[in-house]
Design an enzyme around this catalytic site. Structure first.
Site, PDB file in Angstrom:
ATOM      1  N   LYS A 184       9.537  41.175 -26.446  1.00 48.00           N
ATOM      2  CA  LYS A 184       8.850  40.612 -27.611  1.00 48.00           C
ATOM      3  C   LYS A 184       7.355  40.553 -27.314  1.00 48.00           C
ATOM      4  CE  LYS A 184       7.325  36.667 -28.433  1.00 48.00           C
ATOM      5  NZ  LYS A 184       6.151  37.030 -29.231  1.00 48.00           N
ATOM      6  N   THR A 237      -0.352  29.100 -19.291  1.00 50.85           N
ATOM      7  CA  THR A 237       0.383  28.108 -18.507  1.00 50.85           C
ATOM      8  C   THR A 237       1.146  27.160 -19.440  1.00 50.85           C
ATOM      9  OG1 THR A 237      -1.170  28.292 -16.690  1.00 50.85           O
ATOM     10  CG2 THR A 237       0.083  26.237 -16.816  1.00 50.85           C
ATOM     11  N   ALA A 238       0.516  26.788 -20.556  1.00 49.65           N
ATOM     12  CA  ALA A 238       1.179  25.857 -21.484  1.00 49.65           C
ATOM     13  C   ALA A 238       2.480  26.469 -22.011  1.00 49.65           C
ATOM     14  CB  ALA A 238       0.237  25.524 -22.635  1.00 49.65           C
ATOM     15  N   THR A 239       2.440  27.724 -22.413  1.00 53.32           N
ATOM     16  CA  THR A 239       3.671  28.353 -22.927  1.00 53.32           C
ATOM     17  C   THR A 239       4.657  28.591 -21.786  1.00 53.32           C
ATOM     18  OG1 THR A 239       2.300  29.463 -24.572  1.00 53.32           O
ATOM     19  CG2 THR A 239       4.551  30.214 -24.403  1.00 53.32           C
ATOM     20  N   GLY A 240       4.149  28.936 -20.612  1.00 52.00           N
ATOM     21  CA  GLY A 240       5.021  29.150 -19.449  1.00 52.00           C
ATOM     22  C   GLY A 240       5.907  27.940 -19.178  1.00 52.00           C
ATOM     23  N   GLU A 257       3.932  34.763 -15.125  1.00 51.13           N
ATOM     24  CA  GLU A 257       2.564  35.186 -14.776  1.00 51.13           C
ATOM     25  C   GLU A 257       1.638  34.485 -15.751  1.00 51.13           C
ATOM     26  OE1 GLU A 257       1.819  36.807 -12.215  1.00 51.13           O
ATOM     27  OE2 GLU A 257       3.475  38.120 -11.664  1.00 51.13           O
ATOM     28  N   CYS A 291      -6.526  37.567 -17.202  1.00 52.04           N
ATOM     29  CA  CYS A 291      -6.044  36.454 -16.370  1.00 52.04           C
ATOM     30  C   CYS A 291      -6.815  36.395 -15.060  1.00 52.04           C
ATOM     31  CB  CYS A 291      -4.546  36.590 -16.123  1.00 52.04           C
ATOM     32  SG  CYS A 291      -4.065  38.157 -15.418  1.00 52.04           S
ATOM     33  N   GLU A 389     -10.013  27.534 -18.481  1.00 50.79           N
ATOM     34  CA  GLU A 389     -10.009  29.003 -18.491  1.00 50.79           C
ATOM     35  C   GLU A 389     -10.601  29.441 -19.829  1.00 50.79           C
ATOM     36  OE1 GLU A 389      -6.168  30.883 -19.199  1.00 50.79           O
ATOM     37  OE2 GLU A 389      -6.720  32.582 -17.942  1.00 50.79           O
TER      38      GLU A 389
END
Ligand code: NAD
Length: 485
Positions: A184, A237-240, A257, A291, A389
């Site tokens: 996706k 990072t938040a979605t990770g 990642e 990144c 970031e």
């Protein structure tokens, strides 16, 4: 159809045809579609299918049905298929590059071409890699052997900054190790991925690589799906964190990642003139939407003022514009969400009164999401521009007095993706590199990657790695076989 016949077919993609998802070898549309915008013009130029949950389920079912047959093929046969896929992608190279520039913004003649070429090279090379078996013990009467077996169906979720490269980075190792995939892409950049899915259907057996497109909810559906064994995720990072939480239902394996806030530490006496162009590209390549972009530069106080002056002079020569224009060095910001975030960050820089020797103000009358190259001179360590970031063309250049303090500041973050250390004394620079908390640290060079070089983040920059033997192994279960002789 055999692999040779499939490659014969691979020239036939109609680039003006509607974008379709790949499910079980078929190209399928959806009842709903969503807009895809060219970030250089702000204009909608295509529609992508908004796949339903039922279609996502069909894609997972197709991947599940195809997986045992795919895994049963000899490694060499899978390798031949994946090599054929690299050939097919190569045949469509020009169109994929143009599409990438149109939906992502990066310059066609530089970054977009590099991304596509690198991605195809990656697929071709990974096809030639093997997973090593290990004999741990082999005595007169006993053998202990470690082998790696496929996981099953892998769900892949990708971001909008390098959609082709980061997508194909997942496809090749996943397939070579005997898994099948449902991918996706980001809703901001779905088109290149839909096209590389379409190309795959002409080369790979049905169901081996399925591509669905839609909103963020599709990512959620994939991560909670009981028939998906692993999620390979690249994004913030938040979605990770959400991915990890919702993958727990069936204890999916996860490779994450995530974001970074990479420091570059220039040790005292660095011949910085020699590395200015490299550092500029490291920080501003892909307009900072990277990144592993250098996001903070620490320069010794004895050189700081000169460095800022010379860096600004170089940066002033760079052109921000439409990626289709060969004169463009840096393209637009890919989407308005990110553009608005950068606007807010720049407003904070202005409100706090930090020194801005270059850039700093967005010309909002422009049609595209253009942000000027911006340098912030020595803002406080706890400023937003240093702590966050930015993911855009804004770089803080910080001054330090002693090296221990620079190392402490470089490490004083929840991120730990990558870093670079520069200096005249290689041994001293390596010593500093050893103290930096990050998954990759380059010394007197930067942004070197390789098929056989593992890449992954420490701390909240990720979990697990991609590439190398370790990266291949992450698409497998470790199985220990013991037998009596
Ligand atoms: P993002 O996290 O917003 O989105 C990434 C993907 O996750 C998209 O496909 C999105 O649709 C999907 N998604 C959103 N919500 C989801 C949910 N609840 N469950 C599952 N999937 C969901 O990230 P982005 O803005 O597209 O990408 C930028 C970020 O990616 C930056 O932080 C950047 O540093 C990071 N990144 C990391 C690497 C790396 O290798 N470490 C590489 C590139 C980008």
């Amino acid at each position: 159809m055999n692999v040779e016949a499939r490659i014969e077919n691979a020239g036939r993609i109609d680039y003006d045809a509607p974008y379709r998802m790949s499910i079980n070898g078929e190209m399928v549309g959806a009842t709903e579609t969503f807009d895809v915008t060219n970030p250089a013009t702000g204009k909608v130029f295509a529609q992508a299918p908004a796949g339903s949950r039922e279609q996502l389920d069909q894609a997972v079912a197709a991947a599940k049905a195809a997986q045992p047959g795919w895994a049963a093929l000899p490694w060499e046969r899978r390798s031949a298929y994946i090599t054929a896929y690299a050939d097919a992608l190569q045949a469509h190279r020009e169109d994929i590059v143009t599409l990438l520039t149109t939906e992502q913004g990066k310059p066609r003649h530089s970054m977009a071409s590099t991304e596509v070429d690198y991605a195809i090279y990656w697929v071709r090379e990974v096809a030639m890699r093997q997973l090593r078996e290990e004999i741990l013990e082999d005595t007169d009467d006993h053998v202990v052997k470690v082998v790696h077996t496929p996981l099953g169906v892998v769900g892949a979720i990708t971001p909008w900054n390098f959609p082709i490269l980061l997508g194909l980075w997942k496809v090749a190792p996943c397939l070579i190790t005997g898994n099948t995939m449902v991918m996706k892409p980001s809703p901001y950049t779905p088109l290149g991925t839909l096209r590389f899915g379409e190309i795959a259907q002409q080369v790979l057996p049905p169901g081996v690589l399925n591509i669905v497109s839609g909103g963020n909810e599709q990512g959620q559906w994939l991560t909670e799906h009981p028939d998906v064994s692993k999620i390979s995720f690249t994004g913030s990072t938040a979605t990770g964190k959400k991915v990890m939480a919702s993958s727990s239902g069936n204890l999916k394996r996860v490779t994450l990642e995530l974001g970074g806030n990479d420091p570059a530490v220039l040790l005292p006496g660095t011949d910085y003139q020699a590395i200015l162009p490299t550092l500029f590209d490291a920080a501003f390549g892909n307009s900072g939407q990277w990144c592993i972009a250098t996001k903070r530069v620490y320069v010794h106080e004895s050189q700081h003022a000169d460095f800022v002056r010379d860096f600004v002079e170089l940066a002033r020569t760079k052109t921000v514009g439409d990626g289709m224009d060969p004169a463009t060095d840096l393209g637009p910001i890919q989407n308005t969400m990110q553009y608005d975030k950068l606007k807010a960050l720049l407003a904070d820089v202005r409100a706090q009164g930090y020194k801005v020797p270059l850039g700093g103000t967005i010309d909002e009358s422009l049609e595209g999401n253009f942000v000027p190259v911006t340098i912030v001179d020595d803002p406080p360590e706890d400023s937003r521009i240093v702590r966050e970031e930015p993911f855009g063309p804004i770089l803080p250049i910080l001054s330090y007095r002693d090296v221990d303090d620079a190392v402490h500041r470089a490490n004083d973050t929840d991120f730990g993706l990558a870093a670079s250390v520069w200096g005249p004394d290689r041994a001293a620079a390596i010593e500093v590199a050893n103290r930096i908390e990050a998954g990759t640290v380059w010394v007197n060079e930067i942004h070197i990657h390789g098929i056989d070089i593992p890449f992954g983040g420490h701390k909240q920059s990720g979990m697990g790695v991609e590439n190398g033997q370790e990266g291949l192994q992450e698409f497998t279960n470790t199985k220990t076989l013991m037998f009596h002789k």
